[in-house]
Design an enzyme around this catalytic site. Structure first.
Site, mmCIF file in Angstrom:
data_model
loop_
_atom_site.group_PDB
_atom_site.id
_atom_site.type_symbol
_atom_site.label_atom_id
_atom_site.label_comp_id
_atom_site.label_asym_id
_atom_site.label_seq_id
_atom_site.Cartn_x
_atom_site.Cartn_y
_atom_site.Cartn_z
ATOM 1 N N MET A 28 0.805 -1.218 0.000
ATOM 2 C CA MET A 28 0.000 0.000 0.000
ATOM 3 C C MET A 28 0.841 1.273 0.000
ATOM 4 O O MET A 28 0.466 2.265 0.630
ATOM 5 C CB MET A 28 -0.938 -0.011 1.226
ATOM 6 N N ASN A 46 2.115 -5.694 -10.611
ATOM 7 C CA ASN A 46 1.151 -5.428 -9.547
ATOM 8 C C ASN A 46 -0.175 -6.069 -9.925
ATOM 9 O O ASN A 46 -0.458 -6.278 -11.105
ATOM 10 C CB ASN A 46 0.961 -3.908 -9.398
ATOM 11 N N HIS A 71 -4.339 -5.485 -9.373
ATOM 12 C CA HIS A 71 -5.280 -4.434 -8.971
ATOM 13 C C HIS A 71 -6.710 -4.966 -9.114
ATOM 14 O O HIS A 71 -7.031 -5.600 -10.128
ATOM 15 C CB HIS A 71 -5.072 -3.193 -9.846
HETATM 16 C C1 GRF Z 1 -5.796 -7.205 -3.522
HETATM 17 O O1 GRF Z 1 -7.158 -7.071 -3.756
HETATM 18 C C2 GRF Z 1 -5.003 -6.533 -4.603
HETATM 19 O O2 GRF Z 1 -5.691 -6.447 -5.801
HETATM 20 C C3 GRF Z 1 -4.787 -5.151 -4.059
HETATM 21 O O3 GRF Z 1 -4.639 -5.326 -2.682
HETATM 22 C C4 GRF Z 1 -5.352 -6.479 -2.264
HETATM 23 C C5 GRF Z 1 -4.402 -7.294 -1.429
HETATM 24 O O4 GRF Z 1 -5.059 -8.333 -0.771
HETATM 25 N N1 GRF Z 1 -3.639 -4.551 -4.693
HETATM 26 P P1 GRF Z 1 -4.194 -9.446 -0.016
HETATM 27 O O5 GRF Z 1 -3.313 -8.722 1.007
HETATM 28 O O6 GRF Z 1 -3.382 -10.170 -1.030
HETATM 29 O O7 GRF Z 1 -5.204 -10.316 0.666
#
Ligand code: GRF
Length: 292
Positions: free
Chosen positions: A181, A198, A200
């Site tokens: 993040m 990445n 998304h």
């Molecule tokens: C996912 O939905 C991804 O698309 C976004 O962040 C979320 C991460 O979820 N970038 P996790 O930590 O892998 O459960």
């Protein structure tokens, strides 16, 4: 100043070795919302996805016991996997996963690796939150962790320099962002251009940035989904590698839609990483294609 630390687990890192994308023909990307064979045919339900040079499915008779030192045994398993004619075929392809939270995508990558479907070693988890569940998952799997606290550094560039040194020390071929993040600067983007991806939770270029599922529900779209893309200097703007559609139901909340998109992500992301490990991904401008 150093607010991060590397947890010594698993194998010692090797020197970095760039794996260039290979030249060749440009078959189209698969666009079905289910797994496809390397030839682009849908995999019939219940059947495993077969990747070039990789076993179709973990043979129960050849199952590797992961009871004592999971890291060493995971590495051993991946080292037995051949890499078809890649420039670095003499050693396993190594990825670093960056995560900030739950790490369910990271877990899907770990599971695919353990099953022998990834064709890559998960050589490092990079995390900006010491308490994140992703860190717990890495420890349970014996994956080395570099965890850091951003506010202990003077700038984003300062902690990224430290991360870059960790990546180089670990010989990382591909950075896989999975719920990381934080914005990423040129300190990492430039040396890993074409080697950082990445995932998304929308069909980009719709709904970039935060709360993509909430944006999709708010907008009233009938179809959303998941996108895997290269990382460039912008917010979710890099060339698109693969997308899978997910239907949006009229009564969906953002939470419900996000959960269904994440189910799709957990299938899509390991598949895409396996394409990289097999040297199948070609990038030309914004166009991405796959070698057979
Ligand atoms: C996912 O939905 C991804 O698309 C976004 O962040 C979320 C991460 O979820 N970038 P996790 O930590 O892998 O459960």
């Amino acid at each position: 100043m150093s607010g991060g630390h590397r947890e010594k687990q698993g194998m010692q890192p090797q020197m970095n070795e760039e794996v260039p994308l290979k030249p060749g023909p440009m078959p189209g990307l698969p666009d079905e919302p289910q797994p496809v064979t390397p030839g682009g045919e849908p995999v019939p339900s219940g059947e495993p996805l077969t990747l070039p040079g990789l076993p179709a499915v973990a043979d129960p008779d050849q199952a590797v016991e992961l009871d004592e030192d999971p890291a060493a045994q995971l590495m051993e398993l991946e080292e037995t996997l051949p890499r078809p004619d890649g420039p670095a075929a003499d050693r396993p392809y190594r990825i670093a996963v960056f995560a900030s939270g739950s790490g369910s995508n990271f877990q899907a990558l770990l599971d695919a690796s353990r099953a022998g479907h990834l064709g890559a070693q998960i050589a490092l988890l990079v995390c900006d939150k010491p308490q994140a569940k992703a860190v717990e998952r890495a420890r349970a799997a014996g994956v080395p962790v570099f965890v850091f606290t951003p506010k202990e550094y003077e700038s984003r560039e300062a902690y990224e320099q430290v991360i870059l040194a960790e990546l180089e020390q670990a010989g990382i071929d591909l950075i896989v962002l999975a719920g990381y993040m934080r914005l990423i600067t040129s300190v990492l983007v430039e040396p890993y251009a074409g080697r950082m991806i990445n995932i998304h939770p929308s069909l980009l270029p719709s709904f970039p940035g935060k709360d993509a599922a909430g944006q999709a529900v708010e907008h009233g779209v009938r179809v959303s989904g998941a996108t895997v893309h290269f990382v460039d200097g912008g917010m979710d703007t890099g060339p698109i590698i693969a997308q899978r559609a997910v239907e949006v139901f009229p009564e969906d909340t953002a939470v419900e839609l996000q959960a269904r998109i994440q189910e799709t992500e957990r299938l899509l992301y390991p598949e895409v990483v396996s394409w990289f490990a097999a040297g199948r991904v070609k990038l030309e401008g914004r166009r991405v294609s796959l070698f057979e």
